[in-house]
Motif scaffolding. Structure first.
Motif, PDB file in Angstrom:
ATOM      1  N   LEU A  59      19.297   0.809 -51.028  1.00 12.98           N
ATOM      2  CA  LEU A  59      19.115   0.205 -49.703  1.00 12.98           C
ATOM      3  C   LEU A  59      19.422  -1.289 -49.718  1.00 12.98           C
ATOM      4  N   SER A  60      18.975  -1.976 -50.741  1.00 13.53           N
ATOM      5  CA  SER A  60      19.266  -3.415 -50.833  1.00 13.53           C
ATOM      6  C   SER A  60      20.767  -3.665 -50.912  1.00 13.53           C
ATOM      7  N   ASN A  61      21.479  -2.846 -51.690  1.00 14.17           N
ATOM      8  CA  ASN A  61      22.930  -3.000 -51.799  1.00 14.17           C
ATOM      9  C   ASN A  61      23.636  -2.691 -50.480  1.00 14.17           C
ATOM     10  N   ILE A  62      23.183  -1.654 -49.791  1.00 14.83           N
ATOM     11  CA  ILE A  62      23.804  -1.327 -48.501  1.00 14.83           C
ATOM     12  C   ILE A  62      23.628  -2.482 -47.525  1.00 14.83           C
ATOM     13  N   PHE A  63      22.412  -3.016 -47.436  1.00 14.79           N
ATOM     14  CA  PHE A  63      22.170  -4.100 -46.491  1.00 14.79           C
ATOM     15  C   PHE A  63      22.836  -5.401 -46.921  1.00 14.79           C
ATOM     16  N   THR A  64      22.938  -5.637 -48.224  1.00 16.16           N
ATOM     17  CA  THR A  64      23.524  -6.885 -48.707  1.00 16.16           C
ATOM     18  C   THR A  64      25.045  -6.868 -48.693  1.00 16.16           C
ATOM     19  N   TYR A  65      25.655  -5.767 -49.146  1.00 11.84           N
ATOM     20  CA  TYR A  65      27.099  -5.742 -49.345  1.00 11.84           C
ATOM     21  C   TYR A  65      27.872  -4.919 -48.304  1.00 11.84           C
ATOM     22  N   TRP A  66      27.370  -3.737 -47.972  1.00 10.39           N
ATOM     23  CA  TRP A  66      28.130  -2.846 -47.094  1.00 10.39           C
ATOM     24  C   TRP A  66      27.972  -3.185 -45.620  1.00 10.39           C
ATOM     25  N   LEU A  67      26.774  -3.563 -45.214  1.00  9.54           N
ATOM     26  CA  LEU A  67      26.555  -3.862 -43.799  1.00  9.54           C
ATOM     27  C   LEU A  67      27.425  -5.014 -43.303  1.00  9.54           C
ATOM     28  N   PRO A  68      27.561  -6.109 -44.063  1.00 14.00           N
ATOM     29  CA  PRO A  68      28.455  -7.172 -43.589  1.00 14.00           C
ATOM     30  C   PRO A  68      29.914  -6.716 -43.463  1.00 14.00           C
ATOM     31  N   LEU A  69      30.349  -5.791 -44.309  1.00 18.10           N
ATOM     32  CA  LEU A  69      31.734  -5.311 -44.244  1.00 18.10           C
ATOM     33  C   LEU A  69      31.956  -4.294 -43.133  1.00 18.10           C
ATOM     34  N   LEU A  70      31.003  -3.397 -42.943  1.00 14.25           N
ATOM     35  CA  LEU A  70      31.198  -2.287 -42.015  1.00 14.25           C
ATOM     36  C   LEU A  70      30.504  -2.481 -40.679  1.00 14.25           C
ATOM     37  N   VAL A 107      16.490  -6.525 -45.480  1.00 10.58           N
ATOM     38  CA  VAL A 107      16.756  -6.083 -44.107  1.00 10.58           C
ATOM     39  C   VAL A 107      16.582  -7.250 -43.147  1.00 10.58           C
ATOM     40  N   LYS A 108      15.510  -7.987 -43.294  1.00 10.73           N
ATOM     41  CA  LYS A 108      15.222  -9.119 -42.411  1.00 10.73           C
ATOM     42  C   LYS A 108      16.292 -10.201 -42.549  1.00 10.73           C
ATOM     43  N   GLY A 109      16.773 -10.419 -43.770  1.00 10.80           N
ATOM     44  CA  GLY A 109      17.791 -11.437 -44.005  1.00 10.80           C
ATOM     45  C   GLY A 109      19.109 -11.162 -43.316  1.00 10.80           C
ATOM     46  N   THR A 110      19.406  -9.907 -43.063  1.00  9.77           N
ATOM     47  CA  THR A 110      20.661  -9.572 -42.377  1.00  9.77           C
ATOM     48  C   THR A 110      20.562  -9.783 -40.870  1.00  9.77           C
ATOM     49  N   GLN A 111      19.337  -9.884 -40.357  1.00 15.51           N
ATOM     50  CA  GLN A 111      19.061  -9.994 -38.928  1.00 15.51           C
ATOM     51  C   GLN A 111      19.651  -8.821 -38.148  1.00 15.51           C
ATOM     52  N   TRP A 112      19.818  -7.717 -38.837  1.00 13.89           N
ATOM     53  CA  TRP A 112      20.411  -6.519 -38.260  1.00 13.89           C
ATOM     54  C   TRP A 112      19.511  -5.909 -37.190  1.00 13.89           C
TER      55      TRP A 112
END
Length: 117
Positions: A59-70, A107-112
């Protein structure tokens, strides 16, 4: 641009399948105190420590790396996983703060979750 959209769609589909197929360890708390079985103890330790640690990392990797790309294309698979599997896991643990506390800052850091739909 068509190639990039197709690649993005395939990556999102793969992430969706990986999240849907992820084994969620739900431990019967009564069995850990009722039986004094070494195999059962090992299985409980695996479920509550090793697998939970892997879920945290994923989950940390998805939110840190994949969410900004996708971007928002991951919204449906992530919300589905968080609502249907992750929260169920958190509620089954004796100390849910360990799992939730490790993922929440990412999760909070992404402000998603702060963005309107």
């Amino acid at each position: 641009n068509i190639l990039m959209d197709k690649l993005t769609s395939q990556v999102v589909d793969r992430v969706r399948r990986a999240l849907q197929d992820m084994a969620i360890p739900i431990v019967n708390k009564e069995s850990s105190t009722r039986d004094n079985d070494a195999v059962l103890t090992e299985a409980i330790n695996y479920a509550t420590k090793t697998q939970v640690s892997r879920i945290q990392t994923i989950l940390s990797n998805i939110f840190t790396y994949w969410l900004p790309l996708l971007g928002d294309r991951l919204a449906d698979p992530l919300l589905d996983f968080l609502a249907c599997q992750f929260l169920y896991l958190v509620s089954s643990l004796e100390s849910p703060a360990t799992l939730f506390g490790a993922v929440w800052p990412t999760v909070k850091g992404t402000q998603w979750l702060d963005r309107p739909a």
